[in-house]
Scaffold this motif. Structure first.
Motif, PDB file in Angstrom:
ATOM      1  N   ALA A 111      20.981  42.154 -19.157  1.00  8.08           N
ATOM      2  CA  ALA A 111      22.580  42.357 -19.141  1.00  8.08           C
ATOM      3  C   ALA A 111      22.812  41.073 -18.152  1.00  8.08           C
ATOM      4  O   ALA A 111      24.435  40.494 -18.901  1.00  8.08           O
ATOM      5  N   VAL A 171      25.165  47.421 -22.671  1.00  4.50           N
ATOM      6  CA  VAL A 171      24.207  46.101 -22.630  1.00  4.50           C
ATOM      7  C   VAL A 171      24.033  46.263 -24.754  1.00  4.50           C
ATOM      8  O   VAL A 171      23.010  47.046 -24.923  1.00  4.50           O
ATOM      9  N   ASN A 206      27.877  49.445 -17.884  1.00  7.23           N
ATOM     10  CA  ASN A 206      26.617  48.158 -17.556  1.00  7.23           C
ATOM     11  C   ASN A 206      26.312  48.387 -19.124  1.00  7.23           C
ATOM     12  O   ASN A 206      25.091  47.981 -19.091  1.00  7.23           O
ATOM     13  N   SER A 262      22.699  38.324 -21.075  1.00  2.33           N
ATOM     14  CA  SER A 262      24.240  38.378 -21.471  1.00  2.33           C
ATOM     15  C   SER A 262      25.637  38.875 -21.477  1.00  2.33           C
ATOM     16  O   SER A 262      26.646  37.724 -22.367  1.00  2.33           O
ATOM     17  N   GLN A 263      25.772  38.882 -20.335  1.00  8.13           N
ATOM     18  CA  GLN A 263      27.763  38.531 -20.083  1.00  8.13           C
ATOM     19  C   GLN A 263      27.771  37.118 -19.903  1.00  8.13           C
ATOM     20  O   GLN A 263      29.229  36.724 -20.250  1.00  8.13           O
ATOM     21  N   GLN A 264      27.118  36.252 -19.383  1.00 12.75           N
ATOM     22  CA  GLN A 264      27.120  35.117 -19.722  1.00 12.75           C
ATOM     23  C   GLN A 264      27.231  34.440 -21.761  1.00 12.75           C
ATOM     24  O   GLN A 264      27.738  32.889 -21.333  1.00 12.75           O
ATOM     25  N   GLN A 324      22.336  41.190 -28.542  1.00 12.42           N
ATOM     26  CA  GLN A 324      22.595  40.581 -28.254  1.00 12.42           C
ATOM     27  C   GLN A 324      21.238  40.455 -27.419  1.00 12.42           C
ATOM     28  O   GLN A 324      20.824  39.430 -26.861  1.00 12.42           O
TER      29      GLN A 324
END
Length: 149
Positions: A29, A64, A62, A32-34, A78
């Motif tokens: 998570a 993903v 949250n 993938s947020q980055q 992702q």
């Protein structure tokens, strides 16, 4: 320089496999947020399904985007989850290795995450993976499992 991070489990974790699955989910998570694409290499299909289930159980805030190899969109989501004998689709930035063996395809990833369980046999296997990554020229880093980075 390519990086390899090893997370050390300690004796307080009563279910080390579950702990690694949860950490893999949390890290996937974060990565993938980055904007990074992640491949989680499980020890077997059952463990891959456990990671998949863990990710589905997260709150909508949250969520993903993820899939098991062979499912999901062309080129994978992702986060893609696989196991020995299957191959990830497309370019991925980060490999999260839950397998007892070093991934032979690890050199194609900019970053590798791995785990060191307390069990002596599994710890020795982790040492061997550590040596392989270090000999491949990766910058090595070791953290406690409860550290987030």
């Amino acid at each position: 320089m390519a990086l390899a991070t090893f997370y050390l489990l300690d004796d307080t974790h009563t279910d080390p496999q579950r702990c690694m699955v949860e950490k893999a989910g949390q890290l996937s998570a974060l990565f993938s947020q980055q904007g990074m694409k992640v491949y989680i290499s499980a020890n077997d299909k059952s463990q891959a399904e456990s990671v998949d289930e863990y990710l589905w159980q997260q709150s909508p805030d949250n969520f993903v985007a993820h899939n098991l190899v062979g499912e999901g969109p062309r080129g994978g989501a992702q986060v893609e989850i696989g196991w020995a004998g299957v191959r990830h689709t497309g370019h991925r930035n980060v490999l999260i290795n839950l397998s007892e063996e070093a991934a032979i395809f690890a050199p194609s990833f900019a970053q590798v995450v791995d785990f060191v369980p307390c069990d002596e046999t599994l710890k020795q296997q982790a040492r061997e993976r550590y040596k392989i990554y270090r000999m491949a020229g990766r910058q090595m880093r070791t953290l406690a499992i409860d550290d987030m980075s």
